[in-house]
Design an enzyme around this catalytic site. Structure first.
Site, mmCIF file in Angstrom:
data_model
loop_
_atom_site.group_PDB
_atom_site.id
_atom_site.type_symbol
_atom_site.label_atom_id
_atom_site.label_comp_id
_atom_site.label_asym_id
_atom_site.label_seq_id
_atom_site.Cartn_x
_atom_site.Cartn_y
_atom_site.Cartn_z
ATOM 1 N N ASP A 1 0.854 -1.191 0.000
ATOM 2 C CA ASP A 1 0.000 0.000 0.000
ATOM 3 C C ASP A 1 0.880 1.227 0.000
ATOM 4 O OD1 ASP A 1 -2.440 -1.088 0.206
ATOM 5 O OD2 ASP A 1 -2.569 -0.971 2.385
ATOM 6 N N ASP B 1 -5.284 -3.210 4.183
ATOM 7 C CA ASP B 1 -5.876 -2.800 5.445
ATOM 8 C C ASP B 1 -7.400 -2.777 5.434
ATOM 9 O OD1 ASP B 1 -5.978 -0.663 3.770
ATOM 10 O OD2 ASP B 1 -4.528 0.559 4.859
ATOM 11 N N ASP C 1 -9.882 -6.080 1.281
ATOM 12 C CA ASP C 1 -8.549 -6.590 0.955
ATOM 13 C C ASP C 1 -8.400 -8.043 1.401
ATOM 14 O OD1 ASP C 1 -7.759 -4.242 -0.125
ATOM 15 O OD2 ASP C 1 -6.811 -3.480 1.691
HETATM 16 P P1 ATP Z 1 -3.511 3.050 -0.165
HETATM 17 O O1 ATP Z 1 -4.207 1.884 -0.753
HETATM 18 O O2 ATP Z 1 -2.144 3.262 -0.648
HETATM 19 O O3 ATP Z 1 -3.612 3.148 1.325
HETATM 20 P P2 ATP Z 1 -5.191 5.346 -0.388
HETATM 21 O O4 ATP Z 1 -5.323 5.468 1.071
HETATM 22 O O5 ATP Z 1 -4.739 6.551 -1.108
HETATM 23 O O6 ATP Z 1 -4.270 4.244 -0.858
HETATM 24 P P3 ATP Z 1 -8.010 5.003 -0.546
HETATM 25 O O7 ATP Z 1 -8.114 5.184 0.917
HETATM 26 O O8 ATP Z 1 -8.757 3.945 -1.223
HETATM 27 O O9 ATP Z 1 -6.545 4.804 -0.988
HETATM 28 O O10 ATP Z 1 -8.353 6.396 -1.214
HETATM 29 C C1 ATP Z 1 -8.570 6.533 -2.576
HETATM 30 C C2 ATP Z 1 -8.973 7.943 -2.893
HETATM 31 O O11 ATP Z 1 -10.184 8.253 -2.226
HETATM 32 C C3 ATP Z 1 -7.971 8.982 -2.453
HETATM 33 O O12 ATP Z 1 -7.055 9.257 -3.439
HETATM 34 C C4 ATP Z 1 -8.847 10.177 -2.164
HETATM 35 O O13 ATP Z 1 -9.073 10.914 -3.360
HETATM 36 C C5 ATP Z 1 -10.156 9.573 -1.746
HETATM 37 N N1 ATP Z 1 -10.288 9.557 -0.297
HETATM 38 C C6 ATP Z 1 -9.437 9.039 0.592
HETATM 39 N N2 ATP Z 1 -9.882 9.185 1.842
HETATM 40 C C7 ATP Z 1 -11.069 9.802 1.740
HETATM 41 C C8 ATP Z 1 -12.049 10.225 2.687
HETATM 42 N N3 ATP Z 1 -11.912 10.028 3.989
HETATM 43 N N4 ATP Z 1 -13.147 10.818 2.219
HETATM 44 C C9 ATP Z 1 -13.327 11.007 0.917
HETATM 45 N N5 ATP Z 1 -12.458 10.634 -0.021
HETATM 46 C C10 ATP Z 1 -11.328 10.037 0.378
#
Ligand code: ATP
Length: 906
Positions: A329, A631, A635
């Site tokens: 991740d 996480d 997944d």
């Molecule tokens: P990883 O898998 O590396 O942890 P990540 O945390 O960036 O990746 P996600 O949490 O799936 O992946 O987030 C994907 C997208 O969703 C982000 O790029 C962001 O634009 C949006 N996002 C993340 N957190 C939030 C939130 N709390 N509320 C709304 N949109 C969010």
């Protein structure tokens, strides 16, 4: 019979009033401590394990022990009292050692599991707090989010698309949709859809409930005790070794039969022939091997724990050593997950925000000039949207000069901080009526607000998710493309970008559904936040490279952001083309394209959990051994599928943890690399142990066979062989488990997963040492007899020769490739402690009268000792020369005159 209604039959109000709690504030601290005293901790009894007696008895359930017990019975019939007593004693000692080792390994694993306690989100004294699940009491108001384990039995008060997987309790594999209305009648647990039961898993949505029972009073507590997660110490390797010993058993029995017949044909008395056969059997079987492997793996487990990797499944220790790809991740694992908003973008307006961390202290600038956000309506609304559509909270430092802490998602906390920098605090926001929680799959979150100005929904999420729901004014420069272009330019700075939209809704709207916000949003703006890469991750990626382990970033974030971060971590570089793939691309690839992308790609952005699963499967199909981090709730299938599923202990969901083989206590990528390194070390040490122990068995069997074939008396009696095997394995062999990792362990490629542990070179070495031990022991035995020594003395010399030979050879085994002097003669003090213990035991064996009569030994003279030591030294020297010879051969075989470290190690 009780007349009181069951909890599921009562209305929410009835439950709350009987538990004396108000849902908006929760319990007070005094009520909590009073109830804790009354109900005790919310804990299940530890699992009923196999009883100690049973585990002890199981030690006898081994083929070798059957042979020994058989031998014991026959010697009893033959009235060989001492032999049968010693054999029986050895069986008992063997069982005790096995039992103790097994108990230690199990305890070590269980202790680690226990160290990760579960948490619960509660409302107490009007505030949200995260507490240890153990501290929950009946009446506590608990908030549930997807991915969590239900911490106690709850009567649900709110359900927002809440689905709970209750399979552990009811056996029903599909998650159950939950509601809050009272249910009538005497219905089964599975039908009580307004209750949440301890230990079940929230797979979707969110909810709130009041604790109705805790600890052993919960439904799971009533039907069973805590599920013991570490039930088995079996791993593929121990399995293979077990199978190998079974096979060996038949071979040994056949050889023993041959020995018996050969002795009989030579005209030896039946008793002697039988004893020879028994000696051969006990000598040839590596009885200590399975136990030693388990204990070495367990030592690996504790070494990994010290480096923040907690093993949940023992086989992972082995697999880590052969890992060829780590799919990691991004957010929080490769990066710090410490978000700070640095840029705001609204149509026609861009502003920068200063400040670090979550402290709401910073200034806004536009085109280099300081600005007041109040004067810019759009920027102001963007910040309001960020703070309103938000579940996190910011906490001021307790002492002046301290750091601001957060509860909840760092992405959301960063939005609170940016809003506060403009004076927008939580109490200035329009009250929230409803929400649609964030999910990685949908990539947005929405909230419904109501105040005098009207009712409106705020939506925040990925640029794609928000723009797809926005309606852009016709004939305007503000288009979806313009927004995407602006977002991409922020992403090129490595920023994580969130987009915001707003929608006015009917005044009396009380509930928000996805349909309400699926179209017609007005675009509000973008907020870009930095999330710096972890310093140690940069180094760890480089280590993986050198170790032949590919690192792939698999993230939900935007492809450009992911790529920029990937470059700063050294996973990819700016001019590398075709290594970034998005989830949509993966969805559209055919099988061949997917395989190619999985193998050569380095950054996978905007991936769905299905994409993750497809990537793991494709990599495995291409013979890769995959460690995958995850996480989220969804997944779990990819984590299960991966060879080593890695979950995050700090931020990961309970669902992901359940599916994983290993957990990172610091959520840090560097810890995966550390675990790979430890895994390699364990594998090396196991190999060293095998190479060390097998010649003892080979040598002993050869000595007996030679004697029988030559028709001479046995140089070693069964009891002697048992003595050598038992004492040397524990005092000498096991010390190899403490061998430090060899230099350059991360500079060689991973070993092929299904390749045999012992290659041709090592098998030849085992054979060589078996012959050398035979030669030395048999030779010295005969020499002593020639000098006129008594049979007992000559045998004592032969036994001691085995012990001393193994001790000298132990030094050769400290590295299978380079000389012990390179490894450092004193770099493993346990070797010396083991040697000293062995020496004392051997002296007792030779010189203490009752041992002499038990084992038929006798004191031996200085000259005999000198001859033994010289032979031991010679043996070690020959092996040393063989190693040296192999090394030079390897060097000349490599055309490059300066071999790389990885070649050096092979
Ligand atoms: P990883 O898998 O590396 O942890 P990540 O945390 O960036 O990746 P996600 O949490 O799936 O992946 O987030 C994907 C997208 O969703 C982000 O790029 C962001 O634009 C949006 N996002 C993340 N957190 C939030 C939130 N709390 N509320 C709304 N949109 C969010």
């Amino acid at each position: 019979m009780t007349t009181q209604q069951a909890r599921h039959e009562q209305t929410c109000e009835q439950v709350l009033s009987s538990l004396e709690v108000t849902p908006s504030t929760g319990l007070s601290a005094t009520e909590v401590s009073a109830r804790q005293a009354q109900y005790g901790p919310n804990r299940l009894e530890p699992a009923k394990q196999t009883t100690a007696l049973m585990r002890f008895l199981l030690q006898f359930h081994q083929p070798l022990v059957y042979i020994l017990l058989g031998a014991c019975a026959v010697t009893l019939v033959l009235q060989e009292w001492v032999d049968s007593a010693v054999i029986f004693g050895v069986v008992i000692v063997n069982a005790i050692v096995g039992y103790v080792q097994e108990a230690k390994a199990l305890n070590a694993l269980n202790a680690l599991q226990g160290s990760l306690s579960q948490h619960a989100q509660v409302l107490r004294e009007g505030k949200k707090a995260t507490i240890a699940a153990e501290d929950l009491v009946p009446g506590d108001i608990v908030l549930l989010t997807a991915g969590e384990r239900v911490p106690a039995d709850l009567r649900l008060l709110k359900s927002k698309d809440l689905k709970i997987d209750e399979s552990a309790l009811t056996g029903e594999s599909l998650p159950v949709e939950k509601t809050t209305a009272p249910l009538s009648g005497d219905i089964g647990l599975g039908d009580r859809i307004n209750m949440g039961y301890s230990s079940s898993l929230v797979t979707y949505g969110s909810g709130m409930g009041v604790v109705t029972s805790t600890g052993t009073h919960t439904e799971i507590g009533k039907i069973s005790t805590l599920l013991n997660e570490t039930e088995t110490l079996d791993t593929p390797l121990t399995q293979r070794i077990k199978e190998f010993s079974h096979l060996l058993l038949y071979a040994v029995l056949a050889l023993a039969a041959v020995t018996f017949i050969a002795g009989w044909l030579h005209g030896n008395p039946l008793v002697d022939s039988f004893m020879a056969a028994v000696a051969l059997a006990v000598g040839a079987i590596p009885e200590g091997l399975p136990a030693a492997v388990t204990i070495m793996l367990a030592i690996g487990v504790s070494r990994m724990a010290k480096r923040h990797a907690i093993i949940r499944q023992l086989p992972a220790v082995e697999t880590l050593g052969s890992t060829t790809v780590i799919c990691s991740d991004k957010t929080g694992t490769l990066t710090k997950n410490e978000m700070t908003v640095t840029t705001l973008w609204c149509p026609g307006q861009q502003a920068r925000v200063s400040g670090t961390g979550y402290a709401p202290i910073g200034k806004f600038t536009a085109d280099g000039n300081s600005i007041s956000v109040e004067d810019y309506a759009q920027l102001n609304e963007l910040l309001i949207a960020g703070a309103a559509c938000n579940d996190a909270s910011l906490n001021a430092p307790e002492e002046p000069g301290g750091v601001w802490s957060i509860i909840g998602d760092p992405t959301e906390a960063a939005l609170l901080a940016s809003a506060r920098k403009a004076g927008i605090t939580e109490d200035t926001l329009p009250p929230r009526i409803d929400e649609i929680p964030f999910r990685s799959e949908t990539k947005y979150m929405a909230t419904l607000h109501h105040n005098e100005a009207g009712t409106c929904a705020y939506v925040k999420g990925s640029v794609e998710a928000v723009t797809a729901r926005c309606t852009f004014p016709e004939h305007s420069t503000l288009t979806a493309e313009a927004v995407v272009a602006a977002a991409e330019s922020l992403a090129r700075e490595g920023l994580r970008v969130l987009a915001f939209g707003r929608k006015r809704l009917a005044q009396d709207k009380g509930e928000l559904t996805t349909v309400d916000i699926d179209t017609g949003l007005t675009f509000v703006g973008l907020q870009g936040m930095i999330d710096p890469p972890r310093d140690e991750a940069i180094e760890a990626v480089a280590h993986c490279r050198a170790a032949g382990v590919e690192v792939k970033m698999i993230t939900g974030d935007h492809a450009i952001t992911a790529s920029v971060i990937g470059q700063s971590l050294g996973i990819t570089h700016a001019d590398e083309k075709g290594v970034t793939h998005t989830g949509t691309q993966l969805d559209n690839y055919n099988e061949e394209e997917l395989d190619h992308a999985a193998l050569t790609g380095k950054i996978f952005a905007r991936v769905s959990p299905e994409n993750k699963l497809a990537l793991v499967t494709s990599l495995q199909k291409q013979n890769q051994v995959v460690a995958m981090t995850g996480d989220g709730v969804n997944d779990a299938p990819a984590l299960r599928r991966a060879d080593v599923g890695v979950a995050m202990a700090l931020t990961g969901t309970d669902v992901a943890r359940d599916a994983a083989d290993m957990m990172l206590t610091d959520d840090n990528f560097a810890s995966v690399t550390a675990a790979v390194e430890e895994g390699r070390g364990v594998y090396d040490n196991l190999k060293k142990f095998m190479v060390w122990t097998l010649p003892t068995n080979g040598g002993e069997a050869l000595v007996i066979m030679t004697a029988v074939l030559l028709g001479v008396a046995l140089p070693l009696l069964p009891v002697h062989i048992l003595w050598v095997n038992m004492t040397t394995a524990v005092c000498l062999g096991l010390m190899l488990a403490f061998e430090p990792k060899e230099q350059g362990i991360m500079a060689r490629p991973p070993h092929a997963p299904n390749s045999p542990m012992l290659d041709g070179v090592l098998l030849v070495r085992i054979l060589l040492v078996s012959c050398l031990l035979t030669l030395a022991a048999f030779g010295l035995y005969r020499y002593e007899l020639m000098l006129g020594a008594a049979e007992t003395a000559a045998r004592t010399v032969a036994v001691t020769m085995f012990v001393v030979g193994e001790a000298f050879y132990l030094f050769n085994c400290r590295s299978l490739r380079v000389s012990v002097f390179k490894v450092g003669l004193f770099s493993n003090r346990w070797i010396w402690i083991g040697m000293a213990t062995m020496l004392v035991l051997q002296l007792i064996f030779i010189y203490v009268p009752w041992m002499q009569s038990a084992f038929q030994t006798t004191g031996i003279g200085v000259m005999a000792w000198l001859r033994i030591l010289a032979a031991g030294f010679a043996l070690s020297l020959v092996v040393g020369l063989e190693k040296k010879w192999r090394q030079t051969q390897r060097r000349t075989a490599v055309s490059n005159p300066q071999p790389s470290p990885s070649e050096e190690m092979h």
